[in-house]
Design an enzyme around this catalytic site. Structure first.
Site, PDB file in Angstrom:
ATOM      1  N   TYR A  80       0.812  -1.218   0.000  1.00  0.00           N
ATOM      2  CA  TYR A  80       0.000   0.000   0.000  1.00  0.00           C
ATOM      3  C   TYR A  80       0.845   1.268   0.000  1.00  0.00           C
ATOM      4  O   TYR A  80       0.305   2.361  -0.026  1.00  0.00           O
ATOM      5  CB  TYR A  80      -0.929   0.030   1.221  1.00  0.00           C
ATOM      6  CG  TYR A  80      -2.090  -0.897   1.068  1.00  0.00           C
ATOM      7  CD1 TYR A  80      -1.894  -2.272   1.122  1.00  0.00           C
ATOM      8  CD2 TYR A  80      -3.377  -0.417   0.873  1.00  0.00           C
ATOM      9  CE1 TYR A  80      -2.954  -3.138   0.975  1.00  0.00           C
ATOM     10  CE2 TYR A  80      -4.435  -1.281   0.732  1.00  0.00           C
ATOM     11  CZ  TYR A  80      -4.222  -2.637   0.784  1.00  0.00           C
ATOM     12  OH  TYR A  80      -5.273  -3.501   0.637  1.00  0.00           O
ATOM     13  N   LYS A 110       3.852 -14.687   4.942  1.00  0.00           N
ATOM     14  CA  LYS A 110       4.229 -15.664   3.915  1.00  0.00           C
ATOM     15  C   LYS A 110       5.768 -15.650   3.918  1.00  0.00           C
ATOM     16  O   LYS A 110       6.422 -15.450   2.889  1.00  0.00           O
ATOM     17  CB  LYS A 110       3.629 -15.216   2.568  1.00  0.00           C
ATOM     18  CG  LYS A 110       3.703 -16.242   1.472  1.00  0.00           C
ATOM     19  CD  LYS A 110       2.676 -17.350   1.609  1.00  0.00           C
ATOM     20  CE  LYS A 110       2.953 -18.407   0.548  1.00  0.00           C
ATOM     21  NZ  LYS A 110       2.227 -19.653   0.759  1.00  0.00           N
ATOM     22  N   ASP A 150      -1.892 -18.514   3.643  1.00  0.00           N
ATOM     23  CA  ASP A 150      -2.743 -19.446   2.891  1.00  0.00           C
ATOM     24  C   ASP A 150      -3.370 -20.478   3.837  1.00  0.00           C
ATOM     25  O   ASP A 150      -4.567 -20.767   3.777  1.00  0.00           O
ATOM     26  CB  ASP A 150      -1.966 -20.121   1.746  1.00  0.00           C
ATOM     27  CG  ASP A 150      -0.552 -20.529   2.135  1.00  0.00           C
ATOM     28  OD1 ASP A 150      -0.113 -20.203   3.249  1.00  0.00           O
ATOM     29  OD2 ASP A 150       0.115 -21.197   1.320  1.00  0.00           O
ATOM     30  N   ASP A 197      -5.890  -6.689   5.016  1.00  0.00           N
ATOM     31  CA  ASP A 197      -7.049  -6.200   4.268  1.00  0.00           C
ATOM     32  C   ASP A 197      -7.939  -7.381   3.858  1.00  0.00           C
ATOM     33  O   ASP A 197      -9.155  -7.388   4.083  1.00  0.00           O
ATOM     34  CB  ASP A 197      -6.534  -5.460   3.029  1.00  0.00           C
ATOM     35  CG  ASP A 197      -7.654  -4.848   2.222  1.00  0.00           C
ATOM     36  OD1 ASP A 197      -8.691  -4.518   2.810  1.00  0.00           O
ATOM     37  OD2 ASP A 197      -7.484  -4.701   0.999  1.00  0.00           O
ATOM     38  N   ASP A 250     -11.723  -8.866   5.714  1.00  0.00           N
ATOM     39  CA  ASP A 250     -13.010  -9.020   5.024  1.00  0.00           C
ATOM     40  C   ASP A 250     -13.522 -10.453   5.151  1.00  0.00           C
ATOM     41  O   ASP A 250     -14.725 -10.678   5.313  1.00  0.00           O
ATOM     42  CB  ASP A 250     -12.884  -8.630   3.546  1.00  0.00           C
ATOM     43  CG  ASP A 250     -13.162  -7.143   3.334  1.00  0.00           C
ATOM     44  OD1 ASP A 250     -12.942  -6.370   4.286  1.00  0.00           O
ATOM     45  OD2 ASP A 250     -13.608  -6.756   2.241  1.00  0.00           O
TER      46      ASP A 250
END
Ligand code: ATP
Length: 330
Positions: free
Chosen positions: A123, A170, A203, A227, A231
């Protein structure tokens, strides 16, 4: 009396903020609302969706409750939300996701707090077109931002009686950037021996969340994973109408729902004010008004338990009727 900035937003913003202010007022808590307009509606008169007076008000009052604000697309304005976060250095995005009474979802016992780093990662906006067929975005992770978000997550856990803070990365693939985030988490965690630690790859986290979400407590993540995962967690508890959030910095904090201004249902008195109300309840806890926070939360739960809810949750109660029902239950 505490003064709090109120950005009543646009779209469904004014309807849901009217409902929430009415409920807080009815609880007996006296708040002096410093109402600041922002967004599409003020561009005409002030030339920007985020006038300086709004930022000054938040800097002065330190706390804001914010309904959704639309940033007009294609007119060259930067996102109001991004600008607010940057200008006030609101480095922590906090999203508690907990099942609500009578809101039907796939799982019971979801009670997860997502702590998302809010200032860097992909971002940071460092992108370039290498040639016609190649573009690149640079993922920036710094020790300073990673340590402070991990510290925020552990402090939140201690303050709110949480047992575990799980770091999500990750780092097996992005060994340097996510590796640094993980290293910062490990270092900070040493100062909190009473809080359990856990490390998971993003993941695997996603799979575990949709199979058995109740195993998770507090999650701390770099910006992009945060982010997406927040959600996902909002979906676990009933979607946008009930998903609360906050953006918190060292000096200021802005409490706001996850959803946008929902122009499709604007002005129809049918928006669900719950997400903004839950954000306001978290805000009251943040400023130490725990008794009122609990009183309002209980009234909300009692209302939902009695089967009263807005259309997004399958009911037929209007925004204002829903607010009145909560007030009756206070
Ligand atoms: P933005 O770009 O401002 O985030 P968006 O269109 O991507 O807007 P939302 O405004 O959040 O996203 O709306 C997505 C959908 O969810 C719409 O159909 C909207 O009506 C619905 N929705 C969002 N918030 C609420 C709410 N509080 N109550 C009921 N429905 C809602």
């Amino acid at each position: 009396m505490k003064t709090i900035t109120l950005i009543n937003g646009d779209g469904i913003g004014p309807e849901i903020s009217d409902a929430v202010v009415k409920i807080i007022d009815a609880s007996g808590l006296k708040i002096d609302w410093d109402i600041q307009t922002a967004g599409a509606d003020v561009i005409e008169t002030e030339g920007t969706p985020l006038p300086e007076r709004v930022l000054n008000s938040i800097k002065k009052n330190k706390i804001a409750l914010k309904a959704p604000v639309t940033t007009p697309i294609g007119k060259g304005f930067r996102s109001v939300n991004v600008q607010l976060r940057k200008s006030l250095d609101l480095y922590a995005n906090l999203r508690p996701c907990k099942n609500l009474p009578n809101v039907k979802t796939r799982f019971d016992n979801v009670d997860i707090v997502v702590v998302r780093e809010n200032t860097e990662d992909l971002y940071a906006g460092v992108e370039r077109q290498v040639d016609d067929d190649t573009a690149e975005s640079i993922k920036i992770i710094t020790r300073k931002a990673s340590e402070r978000i991990c510290k925020f997550a552990f402090d939140y856990a201690v303050k709110n009686g949480r047992k575990e803070v799980c770091v999500v990365t990750k780092a097996n693939i992005m060994k340097l950037s996510d590796g640094l985030f993980l290293e910062c988490y490990r270092k900070i965690s040493e100062n909190y021996p009473q809080i359990k630690t856990r490390e998971i790859l993003v993941d695997n986290l996603c799979m575990q969340l949709v199979q058995n979400p109740s195993q998770f407590d507090v999650l701390v993540l770099p910006n992009l994973y945060g982010d997406i995962v927040s959600d996902l967690c909002a979906g676990l508890i009933g979607g946008l109408g009930v998903a609360q959030g906050a953006n918190i910095g060292l000096d200021c904090a802005v409490f706001e729902p996850v959803h946008g201004s929902a122009p499709d249902i604007k002005g129809q008195n049918k928006a669900n004010p719950t997400a903004l109300l839950l954000s306001a309840i978290e805000m009251l806890r943040y400023i130490g008004e725990n008794i009122y926070a609990e009183k309002i939360e209980n009234a909300l739960f009692k209302t939902l338990e009695s089967g009263i809810c807005t259309a997004d949750l399958g009911g037929n109660t209007s925004t204002s009727e829903f607010a009145d029902a909560i007030i009756a239950n206070l």
